[in-house]
Write a protein that holds these residues in place. Structure first.
Motif, mmCIF file in Angstrom:
data_model
loop_
_atom_site.group_PDB
_atom_site.id
_atom_site.type_symbol
_atom_site.label_atom_id
_atom_site.label_comp_id
_atom_site.label_asym_id
_atom_site.label_seq_id
_atom_site.Cartn_x
_atom_site.Cartn_y
_atom_site.Cartn_z
ATOM 1 N N THR A 23 -6.288 7.238 1.463
ATOM 2 C CA THR A 23 -6.677 5.836 1.246
ATOM 3 C C THR A 23 -6.081 4.956 2.347
ATOM 4 O OG1 THR A 23 -6.686 6.237 -1.111
ATOM 5 C CG2 THR A 23 -6.598 3.939 -0.430
ATOM 6 N N HIS A 62 0.808 -1.235 0.000
ATOM 7 C CA HIS A 62 0.000 0.000 0.000
ATOM 8 C C HIS A 62 0.835 1.276 0.000
ATOM 9 C CE1 HIS A 62 -3.756 -2.187 0.480
ATOM 10 N NE2 HIS A 62 -3.098 -2.981 1.310
ATOM 11 N N SER A 84 -7.964 5.456 5.508
ATOM 12 C CA SER A 84 -9.307 4.850 5.499
ATOM 13 C C SER A 84 -9.237 3.341 5.711
ATOM 14 C CB SER A 84 -10.027 5.177 4.184
ATOM 15 O OG SER A 84 -9.426 4.448 3.137
ATOM 16 N N LYS A 85 -8.067 2.745 5.471
ATOM 17 C CA LYS A 85 -7.924 1.294 5.702
ATOM 18 C C LYS A 85 -7.368 1.004 7.093
ATOM 19 C CE LYS A 85 -7.394 -0.059 0.916
ATOM 20 N NZ LYS A 85 -6.581 0.349 -0.203
#
Ligand SMILES: Cc1cc2nc3c(=O)[nH]c(=O)nc-3n(C[C@H](O)[C@H](O)[C@H](O)COP(=O)(O)OP(=O)(O)OC[C@H]3O[C@@H](n4cnc5c(N)ncnc54)[C@H](O)[C@@H]3O)c2cc1C
Length: 312
Positions: free
Chosen positions: A232, A225, A235-236
């Motif tokens: 992003t 990632h 958000s994970k």
């Protein structure tokens, strides 16, 4: 006046080298591109909900294996993180207090990025964002992949630098109100996407009006990632942390992520530094993944310089 030695990098490697040289009466200047002293021994500050927040988003703690390193840290204000493990040492009010203490009295310039490095007519010529500089000797203490980019693929030491492998680490910082769940002080699970979680404000000298957490993604998750946007990644990682803690994500007062591209060495060099005429290249990555490895590398370079390996 031109300093005989320029040290590039104000992390523990560069500062240890500078500290020993200064005590031996040698003049040197430390340059670093970052805003704050300390490199990966870092503390991030933020404001949210009227609270002054701080997070140790790089090195979490130091566990000295060498008694000299323990004594060096104690002299610079390290204290025991007794809530986690009395042998874990930390700076206070944040990890960056340690490099700041080591840097006391040294000539350290932050915000100076070295963009080019060339040896000609017996001198090092540095191209920086603030203009050109010269030195007789350079001690380069930046992560190996960055050192390779600076010196170029044709440098005689490039093959050695290419062998070093460093893993990334995505780090989440999140704060919650007091009273929210604190099921543990530290948590380690190599098989979970969040390989390490720590209640950062359980370290001594931190504010007690907020609960702060650090979560480090595993090397595999971080590599997968690394190129995602910070939003992003956030958000994970935030829901992953909240699931482990048993806290609803909406309760977070503040959360942000930091992408460490070169966090820790997974394939170190295997010796304390690299040396070419008037050039020393060192860092934690020479010997291992920890700050202590940087201290050992910095100390070895200083002793080699003082021993006259290439007298200036
Ligand atoms: C997330 C994370 C968790 C960690 N946890 C631990 C832990 O719990 N315990 C532990 O012992 N270690 C831990 N480490 C490792 C530890 O932080 C490092 O081993 C140590 O801080 C490395 O110090 P260094 O001086 O070698 O490099 P750095 O600290 O990286 O210093 C290099 C410096 O060079 C500067 N620089 C780079 N390029 C340039 C340029 N072109 N011009 C000028 N300046 C430049 C950078 O700004 C930086 O300040 C962790 C690291 C990370 C990232």
């Amino acid at each position: 006046m031109m300093p005989p030695t320029i040290i590039i990098g104000s992390g523990i490697t560069g500062l240890t080298c500078a500290h020993i040289l200064a005590r031996a009466g040698q003049a040197m200047r430390v340059l670093d591109k970052g805003r704050d002293i300390g490199g990966r021994m870092a503390t991030k500050r933020a404001d949210a909900a009227g609270l002054a927040l701080s997070y140790d988003h790089g090195a979490q703690y130091l566990r000295p294996r060498d008694t000299d390193f323990g004594a060096f840290l104690a002299r610079h204000g390290a204290v025991s993180w007794s809530d986690a493990d009395p042998l874990h040492l930390v700076g206070q009010p944040g990890m960056s207090a340690l490099p700041r203490a080591i840097a006391k009295g040294l000539d350290v310039a932050q915000g100076v990025e070295v963009l080019g490095l060339r040896h000609a007519q017996g001198l090092w010529h540095l191209e920086t964002n603030l203009g050109p500089l010269q030195a007789q000797r350079v001690v380069l203490t930046i992560p190996a992949p960055q050192a390779l980019r600076l010196l170029g693929p044709d440098h005689p030491l490039a093959p050695e630098l290419e062998r070093v492998r460093m893993a990334p680490c995505l780090t989440l910082m999140a704060s919650f109100p007091t009273g929210s769940p604190t099921p543990f002080t530290t948590w380690r699970d190599a098989d979970h996407p969040l390989a390490w979680i720590a209640q950062d404000n359980s370290k001594p000298g931190r504010p007690d009006d907020v609960i702060t957490w650090i979560a480090q993604a595993s090397p595999d998750y971080s590599a997968a990632h690394l190129e995602d946007t910070p939003d992003t990644i956030l958000s994970k990682m935030l829901p992953l942390l909240c699931t482990v803690l048993g806290t609803p994500p909406e309760q977070a007062l503040h959360a942000q992520v930091h992408r460490w591209r070169y966090a820790q060495a997974v394939q170190p060099l295997g010796r304390p530094f690299l040396h070419a005429p008037q050039l020393y290249i060192g860092g934690d990555w020479c010997l291992g993944p920890r700050a202590e490895d940087g201290w050992r590398s910095g100390r070895a370079m200083a002793h080699a310089i003082l021993g006259g390996a290439d007298a200036v």
